[in-house]
Write a protein that holds these residues in place. Sequence first.
Motif, PDB file in Angstrom:
ATOM      1  N   LYS A  51      -0.528  -0.340  -8.760  1.00 33.53           N
ATOM      2  CA  LYS A  51      -1.740   0.442  -8.564  1.00 33.53           C
ATOM      3  C   LYS A  51      -2.069   0.680  -7.090  1.00 33.53           C
ATOM      4  O   LYS A  51      -3.147   1.154  -6.761  1.00 33.53           O
ATOM      5  CB  LYS A  51      -2.918  -0.265  -9.244  1.00 33.53           C
ATOM      6  CG  LYS A  51      -2.758  -0.411 -10.758  1.00 33.53           C
ATOM      7  CD  LYS A  51      -3.956  -1.105 -11.379  1.00 33.53           C
ATOM      8  CE  LYS A  51      -3.798  -1.226 -12.882  1.00 33.53           C
ATOM      9  NZ  LYS A  51      -4.957  -1.932 -13.510  1.00 33.53           N
ATOM     10  N   ARG A  52      -1.157   0.329  -6.217  1.00 32.61           N
ATOM     11  CA  ARG A  52      -1.416   0.520  -4.796  1.00 32.61           C
ATOM     12  C   ARG A  52      -1.450   2.001  -4.450  1.00 32.61           C
ATOM     13  O   ARG A  52      -0.621   2.785  -4.916  1.00 32.61           O
ATOM     14  CB  ARG A  52      -0.345  -0.177  -3.965  1.00 32.61           C
ATOM     15  CG  ARG A  52      -0.286  -1.687  -4.180  1.00 32.61           C
ATOM     16  CD  ARG A  52       0.821  -2.306  -3.364  1.00 32.61           C
ATOM     17  NE  ARG A  52       0.914  -3.741  -3.590  1.00 32.61           N
ATOM     18  CZ  ARG A  52       1.818  -4.528  -3.036  1.00 32.61           C
ATOM     19  NH1 ARG A  52       2.716  -4.004  -2.224  1.00 32.61           N
ATOM     20  NH2 ARG A  52       1.831  -5.820  -3.290  1.00 32.61           N
ATOM     21  N   SER A  53      -2.412   2.379  -3.610  1.00 28.97           N
ATOM     22  CA  SER A  53      -2.533   3.777  -3.211  1.00 28.97           C
ATOM     23  C   SER A  53      -1.669   4.099  -1.997  1.00 28.97           C
ATOM     24  O   SER A  53      -1.459   5.270  -1.670  1.00 28.97           O
ATOM     25  CB  SER A  53      -3.994   4.097  -2.888  1.00 28.97           C
ATOM     26  OG  SER A  53      -4.460   3.272  -1.819  1.00 28.97           O
ATOM     27  N   GLU A  54      -1.141   3.067  -1.320  1.00 31.21           N
ATOM     28  CA  GLU A  54      -0.394   3.289  -0.083  1.00 31.21           C
ATOM     29  C   GLU A  54       0.771   2.320  -0.005  1.00 31.21           C
ATOM     30  O   GLU A  54       0.660   1.157  -0.390  1.00 31.21           O
ATOM     31  CB  GLU A  54      -1.315   3.068   1.130  1.00 31.21           C
ATOM     32  CG  GLU A  54      -0.616   3.231   2.462  1.00 31.21           C
ATOM     33  CD  GLU A  54      -1.472   2.776   3.634  1.00 31.21           C
ATOM     34  OE1 GLU A  54      -1.077   3.043   4.773  1.00 31.21           O
ATOM     35  OE2 GLU A  54      -2.518   2.137   3.387  1.00 31.21           O
ATOM     36  N   ASN A  55       1.884   2.805   0.476  1.00 25.31           N
ATOM     37  CA  ASN A  55       3.019   1.952   0.776  1.00 25.31           C
ATOM     38  C   ASN A  55       2.930   1.565   2.246  1.00 25.31           C
ATOM     39  O   ASN A  55       3.027   2.429   3.115  1.00 25.31           O
ATOM     40  CB  ASN A  55       4.327   2.693   0.495  1.00 25.31           C
ATOM     41  CG  ASN A  55       5.544   1.836   0.762  1.00 25.31           C
ATOM     42  OD1 ASN A  55       5.424   0.654   1.054  1.00 25.31           O
ATOM     43  ND2 ASN A  55       6.716   2.440   0.656  1.00 25.31           N
ATOM     44  N   GLN A  56       2.748   0.276   2.542  1.00 25.03           N
ATOM     45  CA  GLN A  56       2.597  -0.171   3.924  1.00 25.03           C
ATOM     46  C   GLN A  56       3.900  -0.715   4.495  1.00 25.03           C
ATOM     47  O   GLN A  56       3.905  -1.303   5.573  1.00 25.03           O
ATOM     48  CB  GLN A  56       1.484  -1.211   4.016  1.00 25.03           C
ATOM     49  CG  GLN A  56       0.115  -0.646   3.666  1.00 25.03           C
ATOM     50  CD  GLN A  56      -1.020  -1.624   3.899  1.00 25.03           C
ATOM     51  OE1 GLN A  56      -0.816  -2.833   4.030  1.00 25.03           O
ATOM     52  NE2 GLN A  56      -2.231  -1.107   3.952  1.00 25.03           N
ATOM     53  N   ASP A  57       5.011  -0.520   3.769  1.00 22.48           N
ATOM     54  CA  ASP A  57       6.324  -0.879   4.307  1.00 22.48           C
ATOM     55  C   ASP A  57       6.810   0.223   5.240  1.00 22.48           C
ATOM     56  O   ASP A  57       6.589   1.411   4.995  1.00 22.48           O
ATOM     57  CB  ASP A  57       7.356  -1.020   3.184  1.00 22.48           C
ATOM     58  CG  ASP A  57       7.077  -2.209   2.281  1.00 22.48           C
ATOM     59  OD1 ASP A  57       6.129  -2.945   2.562  1.00 22.48           O
ATOM     60  OD2 ASP A  57       7.818  -2.374   1.305  1.00 22.48           O
ATOM     61  N   ARG A  58       7.507  -0.184   6.285  1.00 25.62           N
ATOM     62  CA  ARG A  58       8.193   0.759   7.154  1.00 25.62           C
ATOM     63  C   ARG A  58       9.603   0.231   7.364  1.00 25.62           C
ATOM     64  O   ARG A  58       9.793  -0.933   7.733  1.00 25.62           O
ATOM     65  CB  ARG A  58       7.484   0.908   8.506  1.00 25.62           C
ATOM     66  CG  ARG A  58       6.032   1.378   8.415  1.00 25.62           C
ATOM     67  CD  ARG A  58       5.917   2.809   7.925  1.00 25.62           C
ATOM     68  NE  ARG A  58       4.558   3.291   7.947  1.00 25.62           N
ATOM     69  CZ  ARG A  58       3.696   3.180   6.931  1.00 25.62           C
ATOM     70  NH1 ARG A  58       4.092   2.593   5.806  1.00 25.62           N
ATOM     71  NH2 ARG A  58       2.468   3.639   7.022  1.00 25.62           N
ATOM     72  N   THR A  59      10.606   1.053   7.118  1.00 28.09           N
ATOM     73  CA  THR A  59      11.987   0.631   7.299  1.00 28.09           C
ATOM     74  C   THR A  59      12.756   1.678   8.081  1.00 28.09           C
ATOM     75  O   THR A  59      12.533   2.876   7.927  1.00 28.09           O
ATOM     76  CB  THR A  59      12.699   0.429   5.936  1.00 28.09           C
ATOM     77  OG1 THR A  59      12.660   1.652   5.203  1.00 28.09           O
ATOM     78  CG2 THR A  59      12.039  -0.661   5.129  1.00 28.09           C
ATOM     79  N   ILE A  60      13.655   1.208   8.938  1.00 28.54           N
ATOM     80  CA  ILE A  60      14.531   2.122   9.673  1.00 28.54           C
ATOM     81  C   ILE A  60      15.913   1.498   9.812  1.00 28.54           C
ATOM     82  O   ILE A  60      16.058   0.276   9.833  1.00 28.54           O
ATOM     83  CB  ILE A  60      14.002   2.491  11.076  1.00 28.54           C
ATOM     84  CG1 ILE A  60      13.840   1.241  11.946  1.00 28.54           C
ATOM     85  CG2 ILE A  60      12.711   3.265  11.005  1.00 28.54           C
ATOM     86  CD1 ILE A  60      13.522   1.578  13.394  1.00 28.54           C
ATOM     87  N   PHE A  61      16.907   2.357   9.871  1.00 30.57           N
ATOM     88  CA  PHE A  61      18.259   1.950  10.246  1.00 30.57           C
ATOM     89  C   PHE A  61      18.617   2.763  11.473  1.00 30.57           C
ATOM     90  O   PHE A  61      18.511   3.993  11.468  1.00 30.57           O
ATOM     91  CB  PHE A  61      19.248   2.230   9.116  1.00 30.57           C
ATOM     92  CG  PHE A  61      20.677   1.981   9.504  1.00 30.57           C
ATOM     93  CD1 PHE A  61      21.129   0.689   9.709  1.00 30.57           C
ATOM     94  CD2 PHE A  61      21.558   3.041   9.682  1.00 30.57           C
ATOM     95  CE1 PHE A  61      22.446   0.449  10.077  1.00 30.57           C
ATOM     96  CE2 PHE A  61      22.878   2.810  10.052  1.00 30.57           C
ATOM     97  CZ  PHE A  61      23.321   1.510  10.249  1.00 30.57           C
TER      98      PHE A  61
END
Length: 225
Positions: A51-61
């Motif tokens: 039910k989260r309104s936002e994804n607060q993960d950030r990923t980069i390669f």
Amino acid sequence: MPSPLDDGNMEGSQFQEQLQEGIARWLTSGEKTGFACSASETVVLSSVLGKRSENQDRTIFLRVKFDEPSKPSIAALVLCDGMGGMVSGGDCANLAISTFAASLVRSNAATLTEKLKVAVNSANQAVYDNFQGKGGATLSAIACNEINDWAAVNVGDSRIYRVLNSGIVEQLTVDDTLEEQLADLNLPSPPPEFRQLLQYVGMGEGIELRHIGLQISPDIKWFLI
């Protein structure tokens, strides 16, 4: 990309700032939820669950090649996750990962492990300066270079695993919680406060980094953050 300038050079500082801002803009532009595969079989996944309104993960390669022959090329996989219950988790994660990446690219530290430590400290200071300890993020990263040096670092409870060809999954990190730090004591029912993070990127002074040994062998299929 051209090689970063020396750490004491004003132009080098401007380079790092511009790079950080460019990465931050890229992370917040367009539709980034989903997955991406690179030619080297690196996969980055991101999704909003429940039910989260936002994804607060950030990923980069990222992969960086330097002009100087004495500086081996670097590849790194990085994840930051905004702290739940604190302010602006997504913004903190965005600032943490973009600052970390910019510092890693510019660093003139002698070893890969030292480069990661410098990058974490840079991210920690940047998030603290902007949010004064009221917001933060976890950070986990694995990096290697073309001379087959490997290093990893984590702050918080975003875990790093290795998956063996046999199918066995091994956790390489220990969460920065009392529950995980005291796991050897086999406490019957640790209180809820034992699950709170002891440190995170953005806490300011006092952050302690632990070296994560990476034993590279043909038995390893992939790493997972």
